[in-house]
Design an enzyme around this catalytic site. Structure first.
Site, PDB file in Angstrom:
ATOM      1  N   LYS A  44     -14.259  80.660 105.159  1.00 29.06           N
ATOM      2  CA  LYS A  44     -15.435  80.269 105.908  1.00 29.06           C
ATOM      3  C   LYS A  44     -15.055  79.098 106.827  1.00 29.06           C
ATOM      4  CE  LYS A  44     -20.194  79.026 105.459  1.00 29.06           C
ATOM      5  NZ  LYS A  44     -20.957  77.898 105.194  1.00 29.06           N
ATOM      6  N   HIS A  55     -18.982  75.373 117.435  1.00 26.64           N
ATOM      7  CA  HIS A  55     -17.688  76.017 117.192  1.00 26.64           C
ATOM      8  C   HIS A  55     -17.731  77.495 117.586  1.00 26.64           C
ATOM      9  CE1 HIS A  55     -19.336  77.905 113.633  1.00 26.64           C
ATOM     10  NE2 HIS A  55     -19.555  76.737 113.026  1.00 26.64           N
ATOM     11  N   LYS A  93     -16.054  72.189 108.374  1.00 29.72           N
ATOM     12  CA  LYS A  93     -15.443  70.914 108.726  1.00 29.72           C
ATOM     13  C   LYS A  93     -14.569  70.415 107.585  1.00 29.72           C
ATOM     14  CE  LYS A  93     -18.978  68.759 110.934  1.00 29.72           C
ATOM     15  NZ  LYS A  93     -19.931  67.691 111.078  1.00 29.72           N
ATOM     16  N   CYS A 100     -30.751  74.197 104.296  1.00 29.24           N
ATOM     17  CA  CYS A 100     -31.465  75.345 104.893  1.00 29.24           C
ATOM     18  C   CYS A 100     -32.771  74.880 105.512  1.00 29.24           C
ATOM     19  CB  CYS A 100     -31.863  76.380 103.847  1.00 29.24           C
ATOM     20  SG  CYS A 100     -30.538  77.248 103.045  1.00 29.24           S
ATOM     21  N   HIS A 131     -20.805  79.646 116.783  1.00 33.36           N
ATOM     22  CA  HIS A 131     -21.970  79.458 117.659  1.00 33.36           C
ATOM     23  C   HIS A 131     -21.757  80.174 118.992  1.00 33.36           C
ATOM     24  CE1 HIS A 131     -21.907  75.614 115.220  1.00 33.36           C
ATOM     25  NE2 HIS A 131     -22.984  76.250 114.797  1.00 33.36           N
ATOM     26  N   CYS A 156     -34.045  73.414  99.634  1.00 36.10           N
ATOM     27  CA  CYS A 156     -32.671  73.148 100.072  1.00 36.10           C
ATOM     28  C   CYS A 156     -32.749  72.356 101.370  1.00 36.10           C
ATOM     29  CB  CYS A 156     -31.874  74.432 100.298  1.00 36.10           C
ATOM     30  SG  CYS A 156     -30.288  74.088 101.101  1.00 36.10           S
ATOM     31  N   CYS A 167     -28.280  76.157  95.852  1.00 37.69           N
ATOM     32  CA  CYS A 167     -28.665  77.009  96.989  1.00 37.69           C
ATOM     33  C   CYS A 167     -27.621  78.112  97.156  1.00 37.69           C
ATOM     34  CB  CYS A 167     -28.724  76.155  98.260  1.00 37.69           C
ATOM     35  SG  CYS A 167     -28.615  77.143  99.757  1.00 37.69           S
ATOM     36  N   HIS A 176     -25.593  77.271 100.613  1.00 37.70           N
ATOM     37  CA  HIS A 176     -24.809  76.034 100.718  1.00 37.70           C
ATOM     38  C   HIS A 176     -24.162  75.610  99.415  1.00 37.70           C
ATOM     39  CE1 HIS A 176     -27.516  75.946 104.217  1.00 37.70           C
ATOM     40  NE2 HIS A 176     -26.451  75.443 104.814  1.00 37.70           N
TER      41      HIS A 176
HETATM   42  N1  MSP Z   1     -31.424  76.418 114.701  1.00 36.02           N
HETATM   43  C1  MSP Z   1     -31.298  77.674 114.038  1.00 36.02           C
HETATM   44  C2  MSP Z   1     -31.843  78.796 114.879  1.00 36.02           C
HETATM   45  C3  MSP Z   1     -33.264  78.691 115.287  1.00 36.02           C
HETATM   46  S1  MSP Z   1     -33.745  80.000 116.311  1.00 36.02           S
HETATM   47  C4  MSP Z   1     -35.394  79.889 116.481  1.00 36.02           C
HETATM   48  C5  MSP Z   1     -29.824  77.947 113.714  1.00 36.02           C
HETATM   49  N2  MSP Z   1     -28.906  77.286 114.439  1.00 36.02           N
HETATM   50  S2  MSP Z   1     -27.332  77.304 114.149  1.00 36.02           S
HETATM   51  O1  MSP Z   1     -26.777  76.403 115.119  1.00 36.02           O
HETATM   52  O2  MSP Z   1     -27.059  77.025 112.792  1.00 36.02           O
HETATM   53  O3  MSP Z   1     -26.808  78.748 114.409  1.00 36.02           O
HETATM   54  C6  MSP Z   1     -26.901  79.348 115.658  1.00 36.02           C
HETATM   55  C7  MSP Z   1     -26.191  80.682 115.701  1.00 36.02           C
HETATM   56  O4  MSP Z   1     -24.795  80.528 115.448  1.00 36.02           O
HETATM   57  C8  MSP Z   1     -26.695  81.691 114.659  1.00 36.02           C
HETATM   58  O5  MSP Z   1     -26.926  82.938 115.282  1.00 36.02           O
HETATM   59  C9  MSP Z   1     -25.546  81.797 113.695  1.00 36.02           C
HETATM   60  O6  MSP Z   1     -25.455  83.055 113.087  1.00 36.02           O
HETATM   61  C10 MSP Z   1     -24.355  81.563 114.610  1.00 36.02           C
HETATM   62  N3  MSP Z   1     -23.197  81.181 113.828  1.00 36.02           N
HETATM   63  C11 MSP Z   1     -22.895  79.958 113.299  1.00 36.02           C
HETATM   64  N4  MSP Z   1     -21.725  80.066 112.613  1.00 36.02           N
HETATM   65  C12 MSP Z   1     -21.260  81.344 112.669  1.00 36.02           C
HETATM   66  C13 MSP Z   1     -20.061  81.986 112.304  1.00 36.02           C
HETATM   67  N5  MSP Z   1     -19.133  81.392 111.585  1.00 36.02           N
HETATM   68  N6  MSP Z   1     -19.871  83.259 112.737  1.00 36.02           N
HETATM   69  C14 MSP Z   1     -20.762  83.898 113.560  1.00 36.02           C
HETATM   70  N7  MSP Z   1     -21.884  83.314 113.929  1.00 36.02           N
HETATM   71  C15 MSP Z   1     -22.302  82.142 113.309  1.00 36.02           C
HETATM   72  O7  MSP Z   1     -29.559  78.764 112.853  1.00 36.02           O
END
Ligand code: MSP
Length: 500
Positions: A312, A19, A315, A130, A22, A127, A145, A148
């Site tokens: 936040k 989304h 889904k 996490c 990411h 958790c 947690c 979450h």
């Molecule tokens: N798999 C781990 C990272 C391992 S790195 C060795 C992970 N993945 S994640 O898919 O959950 O998140 C990836 C990135 O997306 C993170 O930098 C996270 O901060 C970012 N975001 C996910 N949702 C977000 C928002 N709602 N807003 C801004 N960034 C966020 O963590």
């Protein structure tokens, strides 16, 4: 010799659909990567997917496919999104790549030998979302947690530990000697205090999780996802070749690993991460690197989080913003640029359709797009063919040098919002020049004067188009084309206004 610039995103979990949140980390990196390329750096931009762990196993089971099939599907969705968002990554790593698995195993065995990893047992609160044990002090009332808000599981198992405690003092010393390492500054203190409060050894294997990389010397254990995931940054930089030279286990398998010379790429210049995974990258990861006697990355930068209309993104709430849908409707570049104009990079931001449309209309349609149309329409009448070189006594063109310096400084601080402030501010001055000089009126009495104003405007917008390129690569190219030497054509507006 060209200077290298190695930049990474986190690798993305494949248990959910990508989304806007990411996309944020990745677009930030893409902007920086494109800027550095403009500046002549030899950029290596790495992204990828994080594919092991109980959560992914669960997601796959829920879809009725094998974990491998599931990771193939979601990993491909990420790649597809990055294509849509015009992400210029150079390398895409998957933690299920066999060469990565071998590297992780070899690193684990190496640390076992050096005494940085040892076998013990653990009981504590875990958790599952996490994928992390929590300290008593972090747990919320009701055994929840803090991230979450879900109940924690009591776990008791034999596990290997990484001797994180050994690195408490070296880490503190490192932070002190490298003030640029933890960034932005206002997030550094939390990390320093956390380390000062005492580090406990970290459990780095699981016996209950099947979907993971087995420990070579004790396959009843799989390696903890975060330990596996962080190593991706050095796998992709070619640490396999180094491990080979050291006669690590698996010499055979490591041989066909990515071929570059590790020292040419490592250390990374920047790990870009979201604030919730800053600690993994600024405590655990540097400690692992210290244990491996490898240099630490130059910088770990933690950005803030996006909420949607105050909530936040989730889904369950059904408010997840799909960046591809937004891009299909309004264009990719307006989406890319919005995220970095609206919020100072590092801080949290709130996405709303109203602010997106406001920014689009004021910054893009009015300030940038309308200026270009007006300039080109007038130039078609009063200038004729556009020259390649535009030189003259043009105050705003001279000012571009100062603006460029300010832009470079802002990039140095990763203040993308300030970069845009400079560009849009400059463009506003160009608009002001049009309104002050009124070339369409001037043309009636002083055609040469009008022509000079228009040439200045063209020259200055060529600069703007160049500066905008990292944020809006497609639009910037189109601007450059329209402003290029030769005959001026008739063009549709760059950013048609959006009606609210
Ligand atoms: N798999 C781990 C990272 C391992 S790195 C060795 C992970 N993945 S994640 O898919 O959950 O998140 C990836 C990135 O997306 C993170 O930098 C996270 O901060 C970012 N975001 C996910 N949702 C977000 C928002 N709602 N807003 C801004 N960034 C966020 O963590």
């Amino acid at each position: 010799m060209t200077k290298k610039f190695y930049i990474t995103t986190p690798i993305y979990y494949v248990n959910s659909v990508p989304h806007l949140g990411h996309a944020y980390t990745t677009i930030a990196d893409d902007i920086l990567a494109r800027y550095k390329r403009q500046k002549g750096f030899d950029v290596r931009f790495l992204t990828g997917t994080d594919e092991h762990g109980a959560n992914i196993e669960k997601s796959a089971a829920a879809k009725g496919v094998s974990p491998k099939e599931w990771t193939d599907i979601v990993s491909a969705q990420y790649k597809e999104l990055w294509k849509v968002l015009n992400i210029s990554y150079d390398d895409f790593i998957r933690t299920t790549d066999t060469n990565h698995e071998h590297v992780v195993q070899a690193v684990f065995e190496k640390l076992l030998k050096s005494g940085d990893i040892y076998l013990g047992s653990y009981s504590g609160k875990y958790c599952t979302s996490c994928e992390q044990y929590l300290n008593e002090s972090e747990i919320l009332e009701g055994n929840l947690c803090p991230v979450h808000k879900k109940p924690l599981t009591e776990v008791n198992e034999e596990t290997y530990f990484f001797k994180l405690s050994r690195y408490e003092k070296p880490l503190l010393k490192y932070y002190e000697e490298h003030p640029e390492f933890l960034s932005p500054k206002y997030r550094a203190n939390e990390i320093i205090n956390f380390v000062k409060s005492g580090l406990q050894d970290l459990s780095v294997t699981r016996t209950k999780v099947k979907w993971g990389i087995p420990v070579k010397s004790n396959p009843a254990h799989t390696i903890y996802v975060w330990f596996d995931a962080l190593i991706n940054y050095i796998t992709a930089a070619g640490v396999g070749t180094l491990l080979c030279e050291e006669k690590a286990e698996h010499e055979e398998q490591l041989k066909d690993i990515r071929i570059e010379k590790f020292e040419d790429l490592w250390p990374a210049d920047i790990h870009m991460v979201g604030k919730e995974i800053f600690r993994f990258h600024s405590v655990i990861w540097p400690a692992v690197l210290m244990a491996l006697q490898l240099p630490l990355p130059q910088k770990v930068f933690a950005h803030g989080w996006w909420t949607v209309e105050g909530e936040k993104m989730s889904k369950t709430l059904g408010n997840v913003i799909n960046p591809a849908e937004l891009a299909a409707k309004y264009g990719v570049d307006p989406v890319r640029v919005f995220l970095f104009r609206e919020v100072p990079f590092g801080q949290d931001g709130d996405f709303s359709m109203a602010s997106f449309i406001n920014r689009y209309n004021s910054d893009l349609a009015n300030n940038i797009g309308n200026l270009l149309s007006r300039t080109l329409n007038m130039a078609a009448k009063n200038v004729g063919d556009l020259p390649e070189k535009i030189e003259g006594n043009y105050p705003l063109l001279a000012q571009a040098q100062t603006v460029e310096k300010a832009i470079d400084d802002a990039y140095e601080q990763l203040s993308f919002d300030k970069v845009l402030e400079q560009i849009y501010g400059y463009s506003s001055e160009l608009n002001k020049l049009v309104n002050d000089k009124k070339p369409w009126e001037l043309a009636k009495t002083d055609p040469e004067g009008a022509k000079q104003v228009l040439l200045e405007l063209i020259a200055c917008q060529r600069k703007v188009a160049l500066w905008l390129e990292p944020f809006m690569p497609t639009v910037a190219k189109e601007m450059q084309k329209r402003l290029s030497p030769g005959k001026i054509e008739k063009y549709a507006p760059l950013f048609p206004r959006i009606d609210k």
